[in-house]
Scaffold this motif. Structure first.
Motif, PDB file in Angstrom:
ATOM      1  N   SER A 174       1.093   1.175  -2.883  1.00 24.81           N
ATOM      2  CA  SER A 174      -0.354   0.968  -2.917  1.00 24.81           C
ATOM      3  C   SER A 174      -0.681  -0.521  -2.804  1.00 24.81           C
ATOM      4  CB  SER A 174      -0.920   1.538  -4.215  1.00 24.81           C
ATOM      5  OG  SER A 174      -2.280   1.260  -4.313  1.00 24.81           O
ATOM      6  N   ARG A 175       0.056  -1.340  -3.526  1.00 27.19           N
ATOM      7  CA  ARG A 175      -0.156  -2.799  -3.464  1.00 27.19           C
ATOM      8  C   ARG A 175       0.147  -3.324  -2.068  1.00 27.19           C
ATOM      9  NH1 ARG A 175       0.931  -7.498  -7.583  1.00 27.19           N
ATOM     10  NH2 ARG A 175       1.318  -9.186  -6.144  1.00 27.19           N
ATOM     11  N   THR A 189      -0.102  -1.723   0.706  1.00 24.05           N
ATOM     12  CA  THR A 189      -1.204  -1.293   1.574  1.00 24.05           C
ATOM     13  C   THR A 189      -2.375  -2.261   1.437  1.00 24.05           C
ATOM     14  OG1 THR A 189      -0.514   0.999   1.346  1.00 24.05           O
ATOM     15  CG2 THR A 189      -2.768   0.616   2.095  1.00 24.05           C
ATOM     16  N   GLN A 190      -2.667  -2.672   0.218  1.00 19.27           N
ATOM     17  CA  GLN A 190      -3.740  -3.644  -0.008  1.00 19.27           C
ATOM     18  C   GLN A 190      -3.411  -4.974   0.674  1.00 19.27           C
ATOM     19  OE1 GLN A 190      -4.253  -4.857  -4.101  1.00 19.27           O
ATOM     20  NE2 GLN A 190      -6.337  -5.574  -3.736  1.00 19.27           N
ATOM     21  N   THR A 222       5.942   1.580   6.703  1.00 19.54           N
ATOM     22  CA  THR A 222       4.813   0.663   6.892  1.00 19.54           C
ATOM     23  C   THR A 222       4.789  -0.019   8.245  1.00 19.54           C
ATOM     24  OG1 THR A 222       6.029  -1.200   5.938  1.00 19.54           O
ATOM     25  CG2 THR A 222       4.721   0.171   4.421  1.00 19.54           C
ATOM     26  N   GLU A 270       5.421   4.143  -6.076  1.00 20.77           N
ATOM     27  CA  GLU A 270       4.119   4.424  -5.467  1.00 20.77           C
ATOM     28  C   GLU A 270       3.121   3.298  -5.718  1.00 20.77           C
ATOM     29  OE1 GLU A 270       2.605   8.350  -6.264  1.00 20.77           O
ATOM     30  OE2 GLU A 270       4.551   9.257  -5.808  1.00 20.77           O
ATOM     31  N   ARG A 271       3.144   2.688  -6.912  1.00 24.38           N
ATOM     32  CA  ARG A 271       2.257   1.548  -7.188  1.00 24.38           C
ATOM     33  C   ARG A 271       2.556   0.399  -6.233  1.00 24.38           C
ATOM     34  NH1 ARG A 271       3.730   2.700 -12.358  1.00 24.38           N
ATOM     35  NH2 ARG A 271       5.089   0.886 -12.332  1.00 24.38           N
TER      36      ARG A 271
END
Length: 166
Positions: free
Chosen positions: A49-50, A52-53, A14, A45-46
């Protein structure tokens, strides 16, 4: 089988520092889904994703407290996020426009060799103060929060050390 990443791996993926990821965990913004037996953070992976948000919302200039509210269950649509950002940008434009107007006024006076009044400088200083005041207040609030968290951590460590000695 579900795939997991350690904090260092997530950091490399990231571009966020390990310290930032740990801070996010500390304030309850972003915590790992699992831990190893030795206590290492594991992200799935969840989680990715979080994160990234969270990073997207941060890029929009939304504060960590607001982001925590948004991702923590308070329902807010992407349209509301965009509208919030547009409102912030409009406010920034208004503040910058006032500063520009004051600078142009003082420039005209100086070019015309007209004497500058104390009021001219006062208005310019007020416009400049407004531009810089909000970020300073936000930074101060952030530092106060971090110092509070640090105080709690140090207090917990001191208590743990005293318990071990007893």
């Amino acid at each position: 089988m579900e795939r997991y990443w350690k904090v260092g791996d997530l950091s490399r993926m990231t571009g966020l520092t390990v310290r930032t990821l740990r801070f996010y965990d500390q304030i309850g913004l972003f915590s790992p889904s699992a831990q190893t037996d030795t206590g290492h953070r594991l992200y799935n992976e969840r989680d990715l994703s979080r994160l990234t948000q969270i990073m997207s919302l941060k890029e929009l200039g939304i504060s960590l407290e607001e982001i925590k509210s948004i991702v923590g269950g308070k329902q807010i649509s992407p349209l509301e996020i965009v509208n919030l950002q547009m409102t912030r940008i409009k406010e920034q434009i208004q503040v910058q426009q006032k500063l520009l107007e004051q600078l142009q006024h003082v420039s005209k006076l100086m070019q015309g060799k007209a004497p500058l009044e104390v009021e001219d400088f006062t208005q310019l200083l007020l416009a400049m103060k407004t531009v810089h005041e909000k970020p300073v207040i936000q930074q101060r609030t952030s530092w106060e929060y971090r110092l509070d968290v640090l105080g709690e951590v140090l207090g917990e460590e001191k208590e743990a050390t005293q318990s071990e000695e007893d």
